[in-house]
Motif scaffolding. Structure first.
Motif, PDB file in Angstrom:
ATOM      1  N   GLU A 117      -2.453   6.515  -3.809  1.00 29.76           N
ATOM      2  CA  GLU A 117      -2.344   5.001  -3.708  1.00 29.76           C
ATOM      3  C   GLU A 117      -3.088   4.437  -4.701  1.00 29.76           C
ATOM      4  N   GLY A 120      -3.381  -0.313  -4.873  1.00 31.14           N
ATOM      5  CA  GLY A 120      -1.996  -0.972  -3.822  1.00 31.14           C
ATOM      6  C   GLY A 120      -0.706   0.049  -3.885  1.00 31.14           C
ATOM      7  N   THR A 244     -13.117  -2.278   3.357  1.00 29.79           N
ATOM      8  CA  THR A 244     -11.969  -1.824   3.882  1.00 29.79           C
ATOM      9  C   THR A 244     -11.244  -1.113   2.771  1.00 29.79           C
ATOM     10  N   SER A 245      -9.733  -0.817   3.619  1.00 30.16           N
ATOM     11  CA  SER A 245      -9.045  -0.353   2.131  1.00 30.16           C
ATOM     12  C   SER A 245      -8.031  -1.122   2.258  1.00 30.16           C
ATOM     13  N   GLU A 246      -7.927  -2.420   2.352  1.00 28.97           N
ATOM     14  CA  GLU A 246      -7.426  -3.528   1.402  1.00 28.97           C
ATOM     15  C   GLU A 246      -8.216  -3.842  -0.081  1.00 28.97           C
ATOM     16  N   GLN A 247      -9.322  -4.035   1.202  1.00 27.69           N
ATOM     17  CA  GLN A 247     -10.466  -4.364  -0.846  1.00 27.69           C
ATOM     18  C   GLN A 247     -10.479  -2.983  -1.834  1.00 27.69           C
ATOM     19  N   GLY A 249      -8.215  -1.094  -2.286  1.00 21.87           N
ATOM     20  CA  GLY A 249      -6.946  -0.612  -2.531  1.00 21.87           C
ATOM     21  C   GLY A 249      -5.912   0.828  -2.658  1.00 21.87           C
ATOM     22  N   LYS A 250      -6.854   1.296  -1.858  1.00 23.54           N
ATOM     23  CA  LYS A 250      -7.315   3.429  -1.946  1.00 23.54           C
ATOM     24  C   LYS A 250      -7.254   3.386   0.032  1.00 23.54           C
TER      25      LYS A 250
END
Length: 356
Positions: A117, A120, A244-247, A249-250
């Motif tokens: 990934e 995202g 974070t992973s959300e920030q 994109g991996k």
């Protein structure tokens, strides 16, 4: 405790003001640069879709269209303007070549990291397999070199070819130090100078070459680009350990899984062996990664790394030549600190909104 430490870091460095954070916005919103980036985007699209094989075109276009701020070609345009050169066809093509090299290197990075990934979305290697992804990355690098020699100039092509060599060497150096707790600051710097800072340096240098700048001004802009590139990579490594992973994109903490003792770890002397029960080992589990990240958030890693980057920002500013265009001069002078402040806000944001 982690929340308190992050909050104190926010208070220590302060919330970036609109003026402080303006460098990034000013660069990417300057009308001349915006207009130039539109032309760069069109040129990149043509280059990435120029293979005789539709599958390669589709893969390359997918990478190009996956996002990104186009920071490197924006620096090429800004450097040309700073040195009195209106971004003409050659400058636009040089900027497009820089972006194409960057995109191709990302494909290779994902292959080496076995990443599934990025930003995202699924990586090429996870969708198409390693072989096809490798060829698509190779195509993008080669196409940039061909465009540079045929549509810009031999000196620009030589700069970009030398940069691709540095990219490979920097990435190779990193692999030689994987899972090595004795990795030194000098070794880490040499690696990230090659794998990241070299392309930022080239972003500025190709524009200086197109502008027929003096040898001194070329060297100064190259040094500026390199210092900013170091800041960019060091803070990217810091985000891998704090965001974070959300920030991202991996997956967060991916460098830990890969065995990378990055510069933020080295600078903060966060030695995993101190407690005798934590170290970077092959096959480390998600739970172990989470534990290491939690431990790091109790250290002064963020503060130490930010201060180090502020030193690099000072070096970048000192390197800048005399610039007649006051607006572009202001953009380039504010960019390094503005980028640092952007990362500080990103790091602080989860802590300030956390309910844990």
């Amino acid at each position: 405790m982690g929340l308190l430490r992050k909050t104190s870091a926010s208070l220590r460095y302060g919330t970036a003001t609109a003026t402080q954070s303006g460098g990034m916005d000013q660069l990417l919103r300057n009308p001349a640069i915006v207009n130039g980036l539109r032309k760069v985007e069109s040129r990149v699209a043509r280059l990435s879709g120029s293979s005789a094989l539709p599958g390669i075109n589709a893969g390359a276009s997918r990478v190009i269209n996956s996002g990104g701020k186009r920071l490197r070609p924006a620096l090429t345009l800004a450097t040309a303007m700073a040195l009195g050169k209106t971004p003409d066809r050659r400058v636009i093509t040089a900027a497009a070549c820089v972006e194409l090299i960057h995109a191709g290197s990302l494909v290779h990075d994902d292959l080496m990291d076995r990443a599934t990934e990025r930003r995202g979305a699924a990586t090429l290697n996870s969708d198409l397999g390693d072989g096809k992804a490798l060829v698509i990355g190779d195509f993008m690098l080669a196409r940039a070199g061909l465009a540079a020699i045929t549509s810009v100039s031999r000196p620009v092509a030589e700069v970009l070819a030398a940069t691709v060599v540095e990219l490979a060497e920097g990435q190779y150096l990193e692999t030689t130090d994987l899972f090595n707790p004795r990795r030194t600051e000098a070794s880490a710097l040499r690696s990230i100078t090659g794998k990241t800072a070299a392309l930022f340096r080239a972003s500025c240098l190709v524009a200086a070459v197109c502008a027929q700048a003096s040898p001194e001004d070329r060297a100064r802009m190259a040094a500026y680009g390199e210092r900013f590139g170091l800041i960019f990579q060091i803070l990217d490594d810091l985000l891998d350990l704090t965001a974070t992973s959300e920030q991202l994109g991996k997956p967060a903490g991916n460098d830990l899984k890969q065995g990378v003792y990055s510069l933020p770890l080295i600078l903060s002397k966060a030695n995993f062996l101190t407690n005798g029960d934590i170290s970077l080992q092959r096959g480390i589990s998600d739970e172990q990664v989470a534990a290491i990240l939690a431990q790091l958030r109790q250290t002064t890693m963020v503060e130490t790394t930010i201060e180090y980057c502020r030193g690099l920002a000072a070096e970048a500013l000192a390197a800048l030549p005399e610039i007649g265009d006051h607006e572009i001069a202001g953009i380039l002078r504010s960019l390094p600190t503005a980028y640092i402040n952007t990362i500080i806000r990103t790091i602080n944001r989860p802590a300030l909104t956390s309910t844990s």
